[in-house]
Design an enzyme around this catalytic site. Structure first.
Site, short mmCIF file in Angstrom:
data_model
loop_
_atom_site.label_atom_id
_atom_site.label_comp_id
_atom_site.label_asym_id
_atom_site.label_seq_id
_atom_site.Cartn_x
_atom_site.Cartn_y
_atom_site.Cartn_z
N HIS A 260 1.22 12.97 0.29
CA HIS A 260 0.29 12.25 -0.58
C HIS A 260 0.37 12.81 -1.98
O HIS A 260 0.56 14.02 -2.15
CB HIS A 260 -1.16 12.40 -0.05
CG HIS A 260 -2.08 11.38 -0.60
ND1 HIS A 260 -2.72 11.53 -1.80
CD2 HIS A 260 -2.43 10.15 -0.14
CE1 HIS A 260 -3.44 10.46 -2.05
NE2 HIS A 260 -3.29 9.60 -1.07
N GLU A 319 -2.48 6.60 6.59
CA GLU A 319 -1.74 5.54 7.27
C GLU A 319 -1.35 5.87 8.70
O GLU A 319 -1.10 4.97 9.50
CB GLU A 319 -0.47 5.19 6.47
CG GLU A 319 -0.69 4.91 5.02
CD GLU A 319 -1.48 3.65 4.75
OE1 GLU A 319 -2.21 3.19 5.65
OE2 GLU A 319 -1.38 3.13 3.63
N1 COA Z 1 8.74 12.50 4.29
C1 COA Z 1 9.76 13.24 3.81
N2 COA Z 1 9.76 13.79 2.59
C2 COA Z 1 8.70 13.55 1.82
C3 COA Z 1 7.61 12.79 2.24
C4 COA Z 1 7.65 12.24 3.53
N3 COA Z 1 6.65 11.52 4.02
N4 COA Z 1 6.69 12.73 1.26
C5 COA Z 1 7.20 13.43 0.23
N5 COA Z 1 8.41 13.92 0.58
C6 COA Z 1 9.28 14.76 -0.25
C7 COA Z 1 9.82 14.00 -1.44
O1 COA Z 1 11.06 13.40 -1.13
C8 COA Z 1 9.91 15.06 -2.49
O2 COA Z 1 11.11 15.74 -2.30
P1 COA Z 1 11.99 16.18 -3.57
O3 COA Z 1 11.06 16.91 -4.49
O4 COA Z 1 13.05 17.02 -2.98
O5 COA Z 1 12.48 14.90 -4.15
C9 COA Z 1 8.81 16.03 -2.11
O6 COA Z 1 8.50 15.82 -0.75
C10 COA Z 1 7.53 15.88 -2.89
O7 COA Z 1 7.10 14.61 -2.81
P2 COA Z 1 6.70 13.78 -4.09
O8 COA Z 1 7.83 12.86 -4.38
O9 COA Z 1 6.24 14.69 -5.18
O10 COA Z 1 5.48 13.02 -3.58
P3 COA Z 1 4.86 11.76 -4.28
O11 COA Z 1 3.60 12.18 -4.86
O12 COA Z 1 5.78 11.05 -5.18
O13 COA Z 1 4.72 10.85 -3.04
C11 COA Z 1 4.01 9.62 -1.25
C12 COA Z 1 3.58 10.61 -2.30
C13 COA Z 1 2.81 9.17 -0.45
C14 COA Z 1 4.61 8.41 -1.96
C15 COA Z 1 5.06 10.27 -0.32
O14 COA Z 1 4.51 11.41 0.26
C16 COA Z 1 5.62 9.33 0.70
O15 COA Z 1 6.54 8.57 0.41
N6 COA Z 1 5.06 9.33 1.96
C17 COA Z 1 5.54 8.42 2.98
C18 COA Z 1 4.94 7.04 2.78
C19 COA Z 1 3.46 7.00 3.12
O16 COA Z 1 3.02 7.55 4.12
N7 COA Z 1 2.72 6.33 2.24
C20 COA Z 1 1.29 6.18 2.40
C21 COA Z 1 0.56 6.95 1.35
S1 COA Z 1 -1.17 6.99 1.64
#
Ligand code: COA
Length: 378
Positions: A260, A319
């Site tokens: 998140h 989710e």
């Molecule tokens: N599975 C695998 N890796 C994940 C991940 C997940 N669910 N969520 C984050 N990461 C990784 C990213 O790839 C990133 O890696 P990097 O720095 O090597 O590129 C790192 O963890 C940090 O994540 P970040 O991109 O800073 O998080 P964000 O704030 O952009 O993303 C979400 C937040 C929710 C978009 C992300 O966690 C995600 O895509 N989750 C899965 C989708 C989901 O469940 N969405 C519902 C949200 S309520």
């Protein structure tokens, strides 16, 4: 004004002030209209939670029947809206909802009335009709006629009645009601921000909410629970989970239902929804095996994610258990994000009202990275 720096994804940027909800990502706390999310889900129905956001206080007990009656009277759809849904019957439910949403101002004499009273009237229509749209789409895509709403049922009961054609089990209606209250608002998430940006131009509520639906659809926001269910179905049994998850990560894919932008601990909504899923399993309405599998997969995924991205704190988000709750009441994964919209619409409308009240155009700047060509001026 000092020089501001580009922040990718606007991470950590405070874009507005709101009295509607507070997200404390470090402590895992969500306060909606002054109440912690678990308390609100316990004491308020969705109709009451909407009232809390729209007018700033929960209704008194004696007001509740009147509020329910007023919203129930607005549920029916105009034929033009039903025509759009019929035309979009083979589109994903969230797309049909976006198209139908844009028509929901058709029976309002002045949809551009941005006064508090005008916005409130529109908010009631949108919240009352979203479930009718999703239910009608659910019927039409099966080749069945839509079922007209029944005003004596609660919003959650009526939705399930319009989808399945019979009065639902009380536990199913309760689970859906809990879900809608739990997701009604959540700080400056992408869809709420979208709605506020649109409202800030003095555009109307239906336009703002239609934009919100579009932003919610993506898998990084509201579109995750469908894939969560697919993941559980694919994993099949807990002993296969670790391999499955590691393969996904090795392929560069994200594990849905985890991570998140704000929460660095378990999303407090996951707790509320895990309880709702457990209650459904207890009431024998839910595939207990799937619930047990989800609990096991959650623990394994947390470990695997910590190994994959040490110190990133990728924890369970809303989710993950949403998928279980919505599946347990008989909905299919492609309907999940539209169900999310039926809850979040209460928050979007409240933010539009707040934004119209603040009346300040949201207009950030950009950092130009393209070339500047020297031109010869005469
Ligand atoms: N599975 C695998 N890796 C994940 C991940 C997940 N669910 N969520 C984050 N990461 C990784 C990213 O790839 C990133 O890696 P990097 O720095 O090597 O590129 C790192 O963890 C940090 O994540 P970040 O991109 O800073 O998080 P964000 O704030 O952009 O993303 C979400 C937040 C929710 C978009 C992300 O966690 C995600 O895509 N989750 C899965 C989708 C989901 O469940 N969405 C519902 C949200 S309520």
């Amino acid at each position: 004004m000092g020089e501001s720096k580009y922040v990718p994804g606007l991470e950590g940027v405070v874009a507005c002030q709101t009295r509607l909800s507070m997200v404390d990502g470090a402590r895992g706390r969500l306060v909606i209209g002054g109440y912690d999310v678990d308390q609100l889900a316990e004491r308020a129905s969705f109709e009451e939670a909407c009232t809390l956001l729209w007018r700033g206080a929960l209704p008194a007990k004696e007001e509740v029947p009147g509020i329910r009656k007023e919203l129930a009277a607005l549920r029916a759809l105009r034929p033009e809206t039903l025509d759009i849904i019929r035309t979009a019957r083979n589109a994903p439910p969230i797309d049909a909802l976006r198209m139908a949403c844009a028509t929901l101002s058709l029976d309002v004499s002045n949809p551009n009335d941005l006064s508090g009273a005008g916005d409130l009237a529109m908010a009631k229509r949108l919240a009352a009709r979203f479930p009718t749209v999703v239910a009608a789409h659910s019927r039409l895509r099966q080749g069945l006629d839509p079922i007209p709403p029944r005003p004596e049922l609660s919003m959650a009961e009526n939705f399930l009645y319009m989808v399945f054609g019979e009065k639902p089990h009380p536990a199913a209606a309760k689970a859906l009601d809990t879900y809608w209250v739990t997701v009604i608002d959540h700080g400056m998430n992408a869809s709420t921000f979208t709605s506020r940006v649109i409202a800030s131009t003095r555009s109307d509520m239906v336009s703002a909410v239609t934009g919100g639906v579009g932003a919610l659809k993506g898998p990084l926001h509201g579109g995750a629970p469908g894939p969560v269910l697919d993941m559980l179905v694919d994993i099949q049994s807990a002993d296969r989970a670790e391999d499955w998850l590691k393969k996904e990560l090795a392929a560069g894919r994200r594990i849905m239902g985890f991570g998140h932008r704000v929460y660095k601990v378990r999303d407090p909504r996951a707790e509320v929804l895990a309880r709702a899923a457990r209650e459904m399993a207890g009431a024998d309405l839910h595939n207990k095996k799937l619930y047990d599998l989800a609990c096991a997969v959650e623990q394994i995924a947390l470990r695997v994610l910590e190994e994959h991205k040490p110190g990133r704190n990728l924890k369970t988000n809303v989710e993950f258990y949403t998928a279980l709750v919505l599946q347990s009441i008989g909905l299919s994964p492609d309907q999940f994000v539209a169900m999310f919209a039926c809850g979040r619409v209460g928050g979007w409308c409240a933010h539009v009202m707040e934004q119209h009240g603040q009346d300040r155009l949201i207009r950030p700047q950009s950092e130009y990275t393209g070339p500047i060509h020297e031109t010869t001026r005469a």
